[in-house]
Design a protein around this motif. Sequence first.
Motif, mmCIF file in Angstrom:
data_model
loop_
_atom_site.group_PDB
_atom_site.id
_atom_site.type_symbol
_atom_site.label_atom_id
_atom_site.label_comp_id
_atom_site.label_asym_id
_atom_site.label_seq_id
_atom_site.Cartn_x
_atom_site.Cartn_y
_atom_site.Cartn_z
ATOM 1 N N SER A 14 -15.729 -5.624 -21.027
ATOM 2 C CA SER A 14 -16.963 -5.390 -20.885
ATOM 3 C C SER A 14 -17.622 -6.229 -19.791
ATOM 4 N N LEU A 15 -17.022 -7.850 -20.659
ATOM 5 C CA LEU A 15 -18.435 -8.838 -20.001
ATOM 6 C C LEU A 15 -17.437 -8.735 -18.713
ATOM 7 N N ALA A 16 -17.143 -9.089 -18.149
ATOM 8 C CA ALA A 16 -16.479 -9.383 -16.561
ATOM 9 C C ALA A 16 -16.764 -7.992 -16.226
ATOM 10 N N THR A 17 -16.423 -7.389 -16.080
ATOM 11 C CA THR A 17 -17.143 -6.465 -15.503
ATOM 12 C C THR A 17 -18.508 -5.893 -15.384
ATOM 13 N N ALA A 18 -19.542 -6.122 -16.330
ATOM 14 C CA ALA A 18 -20.752 -6.080 -16.424
ATOM 15 C C ALA A 18 -20.977 -6.803 -15.037
ATOM 16 N N LYS A 19 -20.290 -8.076 -15.391
ATOM 17 C CA LYS A 19 -20.594 -10.100 -14.381
ATOM 18 C C LYS A 19 -20.594 -9.480 -13.091
ATOM 19 N N PHE A 20 -19.510 -7.837 -12.860
ATOM 20 C CA PHE A 20 -18.850 -7.861 -12.204
ATOM 21 C C PHE A 20 -20.192 -7.547 -10.685
ATOM 22 N N VAL A 21 -20.314 -5.965 -11.324
ATOM 23 C CA VAL A 21 -20.779 -4.909 -10.769
ATOM 24 C C VAL A 21 -21.828 -5.857 -10.628
ATOM 25 N N HIS A 22 -22.965 -6.908 -11.194
ATOM 26 C CA HIS A 22 -23.852 -7.053 -11.292
ATOM 27 C C HIS A 22 -23.718 -7.764 -9.829
ATOM 28 N N THR A 23 -22.906 -8.626 -10.045
ATOM 29 C CA THR A 23 -22.560 -10.183 -9.262
ATOM 30 C C THR A 23 -22.516 -9.121 -7.296
ATOM 31 N N GLN A 24 -22.056 -8.175 -7.411
ATOM 32 C CA GLN A 24 -21.972 -7.126 -6.179
ATOM 33 C C GLN A 24 -23.200 -6.405 -5.944
ATOM 34 N N ARG A 25 -24.209 -5.970 -7.443
ATOM 35 C CA ARG A 25 -25.287 -5.167 -6.551
ATOM 36 C C ARG A 25 -26.188 -5.140 -7.837
ATOM 37 N N PRO A 26 -26.693 -6.174 -7.662
ATOM 38 C CA PRO A 26 -27.818 -6.743 -9.243
ATOM 39 C C PRO A 26 -28.720 -5.471 -9.287
ATOM 40 N N PHE A 27 -29.321 -5.698 -10.452
ATOM 41 C CA PHE A 27 -29.419 -4.510 -11.515
ATOM 42 C C PHE A 27 -29.780 -3.093 -10.735
ATOM 43 N N GLY A 28 -28.614 -2.709 -10.986
ATOM 44 C CA GLY A 28 -28.392 -0.946 -10.292
ATOM 45 C C GLY A 28 -28.021 -0.177 -10.962
ATOM 46 N N THR A 29 -27.331 0.941 -10.896
ATOM 47 C CA THR A 29 -27.148 2.138 -12.067
ATOM 48 C C THR A 29 -25.942 2.340 -12.170
ATOM 49 N N ALA A 30 -25.068 2.855 -12.973
ATOM 50 C CA ALA A 30 -23.791 3.309 -13.480
ATOM 51 C C ALA A 30 -23.360 4.307 -13.900
ATOM 52 N N PHE A 31 -23.096 4.714 -14.260
ATOM 53 C CA PHE A 31 -22.613 6.074 -14.510
ATOM 54 C C PHE A 31 -21.524 5.563 -15.884
ATOM 55 N N VAL A 32 -21.289 5.560 -17.107
ATOM 56 C CA VAL A 32 -19.871 4.780 -17.157
ATOM 57 C C VAL A 32 -19.524 5.548 -18.941
ATOM 58 N N ILE A 33 -18.216 5.530 -18.969
ATOM 59 C CA ILE A 33 -17.329 5.762 -19.674
ATOM 60 C C ILE A 33 -16.665 4.834 -20.524
ATOM 61 N N GLY A 34 -16.742 4.888 -21.472
ATOM 62 C CA GLY A 34 -16.189 3.988 -22.353
ATOM 63 C C GLY A 34 -16.835 3.407 -23.676
#
Length: 107
Positions: A14-34
């Motif tokens: 979860s932490l790795a995924t959050a860091k990844f999406v943030h580095t790709q598009r800081p402060f973006g939006t997500a639809f999360v299932i989990g």
Amino acid sequence: MGLNVEESDLWTSSLATAKFVHTQRPFGTAFVIGQASLHEAIHNVGYRSDDRAPDYVVLGETQDYSFDEMTTAVRLIEKGAHFVATNPEPTGQSRSVRCRVVAHSRR
């Protein structure tokens, strides 16, 4: 086992995924299932929840997969959202069901 480990020393998918999406598009939006921990990790990097036009669809482990959520996720990916899955296990949480998921984003 006798190991003394600080919580700050743990690194989860979860932490790795959050860091990844943030580095790709800081402060973006997500639809999360989990699980709640995935939702929390995504929120903690400044992401907002979006079920209409998110930057990312993020799929993690959960005990409660919903047909409606999965349908929404597929439709959002078809509209152009990037897709990220947190756990690459081919069987998920069941040893009796063999299911391999292959996914990609159009972007």
